[in-house]
Design a protein around this motif. Sequence first.
Motif, mmCIF file in Angstrom:
data_model
loop_
_atom_site.group_PDB
_atom_site.id
_atom_site.type_symbol
_atom_site.label_atom_id
_atom_site.label_comp_id
_atom_site.label_asym_id
_atom_site.label_seq_id
_atom_site.Cartn_x
_atom_site.Cartn_y
_atom_site.Cartn_z
ATOM 1 N N GLN A 1 97.679 -19.811 57.380
ATOM 2 C CA GLN A 1 98.983 -20.399 57.736
ATOM 3 C C GLN A 1 99.656 -19.573 58.830
ATOM 4 O O GLN A 1 100.177 -20.126 59.793
ATOM 5 N N GLU A 2 99.620 -18.261 58.692
ATOM 6 C CA GLU A 2 100.230 -17.387 59.701
ATOM 7 C C GLU A 2 99.566 -17.559 61.063
ATOM 8 O O GLU A 2 100.228 -17.492 62.092
ATOM 9 N N LYS B 1 98.413 -26.091 57.578
ATOM 10 C CA LYS B 1 99.766 -26.650 57.578
ATOM 11 C C LYS B 1 100.752 -25.660 56.956
ATOM 12 O O LYS B 1 100.460 -25.064 55.920
ATOM 13 N N PRO B 2 101.904 -25.488 57.589
ATOM 14 C CA PRO B 2 102.921 -24.609 57.001
ATOM 15 C C PRO B 2 103.624 -25.309 55.836
ATOM 16 O O PRO B 2 103.521 -26.515 55.670
ATOM 17 N N GLY B 3 104.322 -24.523 55.052
ATOM 18 C CA GLY B 3 105.132 -25.093 53.983
ATOM 19 C C GLY B 3 104.364 -25.446 52.723
ATOM 20 O O GLY B 3 104.934 -25.938 51.764
ATOM 21 N N VAL B 4 103.070 -25.217 52.710
ATOM 22 C CA VAL B 4 102.260 -25.487 51.517
ATOM 23 C C VAL B 4 102.108 -24.160 50.774
ATOM 24 O O VAL B 4 101.826 -23.133 51.379
ATOM 25 N N SER B 5 102.299 -24.173 49.497
ATOM 26 C CA SER B 5 102.216 -22.953 48.693
ATOM 27 C C SER B 5 100.785 -22.408 48.673
ATOM 28 O O SER B 5 99.862 -23.088 48.213
ATOM 29 N N TRP C 1 97.514 -23.820 46.573
ATOM 30 C CA TRP C 1 96.278 -24.239 47.232
ATOM 31 C C TRP C 1 95.095 -23.395 46.795
ATOM 32 O O TRP C 1 93.972 -23.894 46.702
ATOM 33 N N THR D 1 95.903 -27.979 60.830
ATOM 34 C CA THR D 1 97.078 -28.401 61.587
ATOM 35 C C THR D 1 96.655 -29.275 62.762
ATOM 36 O O THR D 1 95.548 -29.286 63.197
#
Length: 194
Positions: free
Chosen positions: A143-144, A149-153, A157, A194
């Motif tokens: 994510q970084e 996708k951002p905002g997914v825990s 996951w 993404t």
Amino acid sequence: MKHFSELTASAERIVDAGEALIQRVGYNGFSYEDVAQMVGIRKPSIHHHFPTKIELGVVVAQRYTHRFRQALLHIEGTQARAPERLRAYAQLFETTYAENRRLCVCGMLGAESDSLPAEINAEVRRFFEINVAWLASVFAQGQEAGSFKPGVSAPDWAETILATLEGAMLVGRGLQSGRGPRQLMDMLLATLAT
């Protein structure tokens, strides 16, 4: 209680047999007689190394978890990007499944958890905790880096990925399907990208 690092060559063969039997029929599905036949020794020899089946089960799970942790370190050392790390992770399950549809030792033990001794359940829980923590870390790194996708825990996951791969082995065995964990990881990665 023995630790897997203390095994003699004879005890190692017994643990190998116990692991193979758990992968095929589960902990409750085999006896020391089955181990004796696989290894080619008498039952008293097994009892000499592992006085109880519980001790054998604990050592099998310990060793399996250790090997898995070593594989995770190898992945970190050879794969820089999160998607490649997750593909390599799925390959660990794929390799096991490709051996006559064998299942993950701790996946099989997890399925039997209600009927297992606490000592074995503790080792199984440790395996899953190590895997979920590692997967969450890899997912967060992805994510970084903008790969996922951002905002997914990440912890959510991580559990989803582990459950998908373990489930892929079970469903694949039940359907007698060639479709394995690696294909499902590719689907997950396509969803997460993404």
